[in-house]
Design a protein around this motif. Structure first.
Motif, mmCIF file in Angstrom:
data_model
loop_
_atom_site.group_PDB
_atom_site.id
_atom_site.type_symbol
_atom_site.label_atom_id
_atom_site.label_comp_id
_atom_site.label_asym_id
_atom_site.label_seq_id
_atom_site.Cartn_x
_atom_site.Cartn_y
_atom_site.Cartn_z
ATOM 1 N N GLY A 163 -143.251 36.448 3.235
ATOM 2 C CA GLY A 163 -143.867 36.626 4.541
ATOM 3 C C GLY A 163 -142.908 37.268 5.527
ATOM 4 N N GLY A 164 -143.354 37.310 6.771
ATOM 5 C CA GLY A 164 -142.572 37.945 7.814
ATOM 6 C C GLY A 164 -141.284 37.197 8.137
ATOM 7 N N ASN A 168 -137.771 39.026 8.135
ATOM 8 C CA ASN A 168 -136.846 39.056 9.272
ATOM 9 C C ASN A 168 -135.473 38.507 8.873
ATOM 10 N N SER A 207 -138.910 33.201 14.302
ATOM 11 C CA SER A 207 -138.279 33.398 12.986
ATOM 12 C C SER A 207 -136.975 34.191 13.111
ATOM 13 N N ASP A 287 -139.718 44.078 14.240
ATOM 14 C CA ASP A 287 -140.636 43.058 13.753
ATOM 15 C C ASP A 287 -142.055 43.563 14.015
ATOM 16 N N CYS A 289 -144.621 42.572 12.065
ATOM 17 C CA CYS A 289 -145.422 41.700 11.196
ATOM 18 C C CYS A 289 -146.882 41.668 11.618
ATOM 19 N N HIS A 318 -150.367 40.263 4.802
ATOM 20 C CA HIS A 318 -151.296 39.133 4.927
ATOM 21 C C HIS A 318 -151.730 38.899 6.375
HETATM 22 C C1 LIG Z 1 -146.462 36.168 11.706
HETATM 23 C C2 LIG Z 1 -145.259 36.720 12.337
HETATM 24 C C3 LIG Z 1 -143.983 36.387 11.875
HETATM 25 C C4 LIG Z 1 -143.769 35.395 10.749
HETATM 26 O O1 LIG Z 1 -144.375 35.831 9.584
HETATM 27 P P1 LIG Z 1 -144.795 34.805 8.414
HETATM 28 O O2 LIG Z 1 -145.480 35.711 7.449
HETATM 29 O O3 LIG Z 1 -145.725 33.814 9.029
HETATM 30 O O4 LIG Z 1 -143.554 34.191 7.890
HETATM 31 C C5 LIG Z 1 -142.910 36.969 12.492
HETATM 32 N N1 LIG Z 1 -143.067 37.828 13.505
HETATM 33 C C6 LIG Z 1 -144.280 38.181 13.972
HETATM 34 C C7 LIG Z 1 -144.391 39.145 15.105
HETATM 35 C C8 LIG Z 1 -145.423 37.637 13.397
HETATM 36 O O5 LIG Z 1 -146.632 37.991 13.862
#
Ligand SMILES: *Cc1c(COP(=O)(O)O)cnc(C)c1O
Length: 510
Positions: A163-164, A168, A207, A287, A289, A318
């Motif tokens: 995941g994100g 990161n 994160s 970032d 994500c 996702h």
């Molecule tokens: C969702 C998100 C994350 C974390 O990603 P995960 O897939 O939930 O671990 C980090 N940064 C941003 C901007 C996000 O939207």
């Protein structure tokens, strides 16, 4: 007793198989399991719009229904599917519902669900090319398509991860290694006496702070840069912070820019930040994500100018590629610059191939060794839908967010609390009586409490779902449109549902 005898008999009669048929079923048994499971998937997808979004249940109630000691004897798949249908499904929140607007949550796609089934059945383990040649090539291809979608240079490369947050974390590890060389990797943080500094706006996802904590950089060494009225990083403040830190003897090494913050969807001025990163020799991580895939939508594309200049980019297929969890992604502008942070020597990682594409190992570019075949669902969803359909769906999500913002602006009982940049909208219920004149601190706190209660009642009612955010110190109802099923009509229903919850909340206080 009879049960045990029957099971022993099945295992003996199972045409040459050495173990119980539960672990090694016949083709006929597999067809039966699969058929029942696919039947459920089809019915679920068909009825998702009519389900209550969030379950009204408790941990105690669920434990009561589920808990049992580890079974010594197995039972039929049909029994387990029944538990899934009767306990697991009703006890789940249905993120694919068109009016689930909480957090940043994708609906999943049917083709990706099937792809995940196939990927598990093939059981490819994508440690390196040699372990899974065609799956590895498919991952490269899926990454190439993502690069094209977000406008990266052809030399960029990357990989999928959970995941994100992991993306990161991995990006910060690569950035730190480029700055410090092998010293920290080999001798620990003490070998690098000067404090390291990361820069990120006040709106940055936690994160990043977590990654700084886990990597020994330290949360307090993430300098939070103030934002403008649109919640975008103030680049002048960034430059001042870097200069101040340098003067004080700290070592700036990385700047994290947002391409879609989770609170309001703000996209930082990427091209300007890239210029600062170049001037001060910082690793630029973006970032993206939540927001990155919105570059596929023509009406949002210009916001992403400068994205391709980043040294690394985190993405979450996702989220806005609509895929089921989990699938994060990290892209490096120059993968070879990241490699020294992760490559390792061990007997089992020695690669004998001489053809570079065949000597390729994913473990050289991130923390994972064993990796599941996430690329299959990315490839199948993109190849099945085509980029035009995905881009139209994202554009439609943006339109829904802009539409609800207009409805809110035109209403007498709602107030928008932040500009809509992508598909996130933040607002609150504001009774007409509270609209006129100035409001005291106590009035504001009362509005916070009222809106919090509205959110809880809305979630319990089950027709629409919002989560919350704090905007300039005030409680906001926050929604994120991230579902190809959502229409403008759903946005109108949402506001009606919120109004209904507001009436209920006000009634309670009488
Ligand atoms: C969702 C998100 C994350 C974390 O990603 P995960 O897939 O939930 O671990 C980090 N940064 C941003 C901007 C996000 O939207």
């Amino acid at each position: 007793m009879i049960h045990t005898i029957l099971r022993v008999m099945t295992s003996i009669s199972s045409d040459g198989r050495g173990v119980d048929s539960a672990l090694d079923p016949s083709a006929e048994q597999i067809r039966d399991m699969g058929g029942r499971a696919i039947e459920w998937i089809a019915a679920y997808q068909d009825s998702i719009r009519d389900l209550p979004i969030a379950p009204r249940t408790s941990a105690a109630a669920l434990k009561e229904l589920l808990a049992e000691p580890l079974p010594v004897e197995g039972r039929d798949f049909a029994d387990l599917l029944q538990v899934f249908r009767e306990v697991v499904v009703p006890g789940s929140r249905h993120n694919g519902h068109p009016r689930f607007f909480g957090y940043v949550s994708a609906p999943g796609t049917a083709v990706a669900a099937v792809a995940d089934l196939l990927a598990s059945a093939l059981n490819a383990n994508l440690t390196a090319w040699r372990s899974a040649p065609a799956p590895a090539e498919l991952e490269h291809l899926a990454i190439d398509w993502i690069k094209e979608a977000i406008g990266c240079d052809p030399g960029a490369g990357g990989l999928f991860m959970s995941g994100g947050s992991m993306a990161n974390f991995t990006a910060l590890a690569a950035a730190r290694h480029r700055h410090c060389g092998d010293t920290i990797a080999s001798d620990g943080m003490a070998a690098h006496p000067a404090p390291l500094r990361v820069y990120a706006s006040t709106e940055t996802h936690h994160s990043i702070h977590k990654a700084a904590a886990l990597l020994g950089i330290g949360r307090t060494n993430v300098r939070e840069i103030q934002v403008d009225a649109r919640f975008r990083m103030d680049v002048n403040a960034l430059v001042r912070a870097i200069e101040d830190d340098r003067t004080a003897g700290a070592e700036p090494f990385c700047v994290v820019a947002n391409a879609g913050t989770v609170v309001t969807g703000a996209v930082d001025p990427l091209a300007e930040i890239a210029e600062v990163a170049r001037e001060y020799g910082l690793w630029m991580h973006v970032d993206a994500c939540y927001g990155g895939f919105a570059r596929l939508a023509p009406s949002a594309r210009a916001l992403f100018d400068g994205l391709s200049e980043a040294d690394s980019i985190s993405l979450d297929p996702h989220k806005w590629l609509y895929l089921p969890a989990d699938c994060g992604c990290l892209i490096y502008r120059d993968p070879e610059a990241a490699r020294p942070a992760f490559s390792l020597d061990a007997d089992y990682t020695r690669v004998m191939q001489t053809e570079p594409a065949e000597a390729f190992a994913f473990w050289d570019y991130g923390p994972d060794l064993s990796r599941r075949f996430r690329a299959l669902k990315v490839w199948m969803t993109l190849a099945h839908a085509g980029s035009r359909t995905v881009s139209d769906a994202i554009e439609s999500n943006l339109d829904c967010a802009r539409h609800v913002a207009e409805l809110i602006d035109d209403s007498v009982d709602f107030e928008l609390l932040a500009p809509v940049e992508l598909s996130i909208f933040c607002f609150r219920y504001l009774p007409p009586s509270a609209r006129a004149g100035s409001r005291s601190q106590a009035d504001e706190e009362q509005l916070d409490r009222l809106n919090e209660r509205i959110m809880v009642l809305l979630q319990q009612a089950g027709s629409s779902y919002l989560s919350n955010a704090t905007i300039n110190g005030r409680f906001a109802l926050r929604g994120c449109v991230l579902n190809y099923r959502t229409t403008r009509r759903d946005m109108q229903i949402l506001l009606d549902d919120v109004r209904h919850a507001a009436e209920q909340a006000i009634e309670e206080t009488r």
